[in-house]
Scaffold this motif. Sequence first.
Motif, short mmCIF file in Angstrom:
data_model
loop_
_atom_site.label_atom_id
_atom_site.label_comp_id
_atom_site.label_asym_id
_atom_site.label_seq_id
_atom_site.Cartn_x
_atom_site.Cartn_y
_atom_site.Cartn_z
N CYS A 130 4.87 2.73 8.76
CA CYS A 130 6.09 1.94 8.77
C CYS A 130 6.40 1.33 10.13
N ASP A 131 7.10 0.21 10.08
CA ASP A 131 7.60 -0.47 11.26
C ASP A 131 9.04 0.02 11.47
N PRO A 132 9.39 0.49 12.66
CA PRO A 132 10.75 1.00 12.90
C PRO A 132 11.85 -0.02 12.57
N VAL A 133 11.58 -1.30 12.73
CA VAL A 133 12.56 -2.34 12.39
C VAL A 133 12.83 -2.32 10.89
N ASP A 134 11.77 -2.17 10.09
CA ASP A 134 11.94 -2.09 8.63
C ASP A 134 12.68 -0.82 8.24
N VAL A 135 12.40 0.28 8.92
CA VAL A 135 13.08 1.54 8.62
C VAL A 135 14.58 1.39 8.83
N GLU A 136 15.00 0.83 9.94
CA GLU A 136 16.44 0.66 10.23
C GLU A 136 17.09 -0.29 9.24
N ARG A 137 16.40 -1.36 8.88
CA ARG A 137 16.95 -2.32 7.92
C ARG A 137 17.13 -1.66 6.55
N LEU A 138 16.12 -0.95 6.10
CA LEU A 138 16.18 -0.29 4.80
C LEU A 138 17.15 0.87 4.78
N TYR A 139 17.32 1.53 5.92
CA TYR A 139 18.24 2.68 6.01
C TYR A 139 19.63 2.32 5.50
N ARG A 140 20.07 1.12 5.82
CA ARG A 140 21.39 0.67 5.41
C ARG A 140 21.49 0.39 3.91
N GLU A 141 20.34 0.25 3.24
CA GLU A 141 20.34 -0.09 1.82
C GLU A 141 20.26 1.13 0.88
N VAL A 142 19.95 2.29 1.41
CA VAL A 142 19.74 3.48 0.57
C VAL A 142 21.09 4.01 0.08
N ALA A 143 21.16 4.27 -1.21
CA ALA A 143 22.37 4.85 -1.80
C ALA A 143 22.04 6.24 -2.34
N HIS A 144 22.98 7.16 -2.22
CA HIS A 144 22.80 8.52 -2.74
C HIS A 144 23.50 8.63 -4.08
N GLU A 145 22.91 9.42 -4.96
CA GLU A 145 23.57 9.72 -6.23
C GLU A 145 24.30 11.04 -6.09
N SER A 148 0.85 -1.19 0.00
CA SER A 148 0.00 0.00 0.00
C SER A 148 0.89 1.24 0.00
N ALA A 149 0.49 2.26 -0.75
CA ALA A 149 1.24 3.51 -0.76
C ALA A 149 0.62 4.57 0.15
N ILE A 150 -0.44 4.20 0.85
CA ILE A 150 -1.12 5.15 1.73
C ILE A 150 -0.17 5.57 2.85
N GLY A 151 0.04 6.86 2.99
CA GLY A 151 0.86 7.40 4.07
C GLY A 151 2.35 7.45 3.79
N ALA A 152 2.78 7.02 2.59
CA ALA A 152 4.21 7.00 2.30
C ALA A 152 4.81 8.41 2.28
N GLY A 153 4.13 9.36 1.68
CA GLY A 153 4.63 10.73 1.65
C GLY A 153 4.69 11.34 3.04
N ASP A 154 3.66 11.09 3.84
CA ASP A 154 3.66 11.58 5.22
C ASP A 154 4.79 10.94 6.02
N SER A 155 5.05 9.67 5.77
CA SER A 155 6.13 8.97 6.47
C SER A 155 7.49 9.52 6.06
N PHE A 156 7.63 9.91 4.78
CA PHE A 156 8.87 10.53 4.31
C PHE A 156 9.16 11.79 5.13
N LEU A 157 8.17 12.66 5.22
CA LEU A 157 8.34 13.90 5.98
C LEU A 157 8.60 13.61 7.45
N TYR A 184 16.63 8.78 6.17
CA TYR A 184 15.55 8.31 7.05
C TYR A 184 14.18 8.60 6.44
N GLY A 185 14.04 9.74 5.80
CA GLY A 185 12.79 10.05 5.13
C GLY A 185 12.47 9.03 4.05
#
Length: 91
Positions: A76-91, A31-40, A59-60
């Motif tokens: 979002c689940d905080p456990v998923d946020v921390e796991r995914l945080y390590r996977e994000v790459a910047h251009e 579901s994409a509901i709340g994704a933008g709010d979660s980003f902020l 983190y956003g």
Amino acid sequence: MVALTLGEQGALLVTADRTLRAPGLQMQVSSAIGAGDSFLAGMVWAMNRNASLEQAFRYGLTAASATLLSIGTALCDPVDVERLYREVAHE
């Protein structure tokens, strides 16, 4: 500061001094509901804890991405946020 979520293309953050871009994470979307709010919320949460701009942006993005894993209107689940945080790459 301007922050844009770009759906599956990731996110963009522009300030007077710099531009940050991160590609979207590849995942099965429940579901994409709340994704933008979660980003902020993820960015504000990190900035409130004196994170760097890069860390807050990551983190956003990961909070938004983790929300995509949730069913219905669940956020979002905080456990998923921390796991995914390590996977994000910047251009």
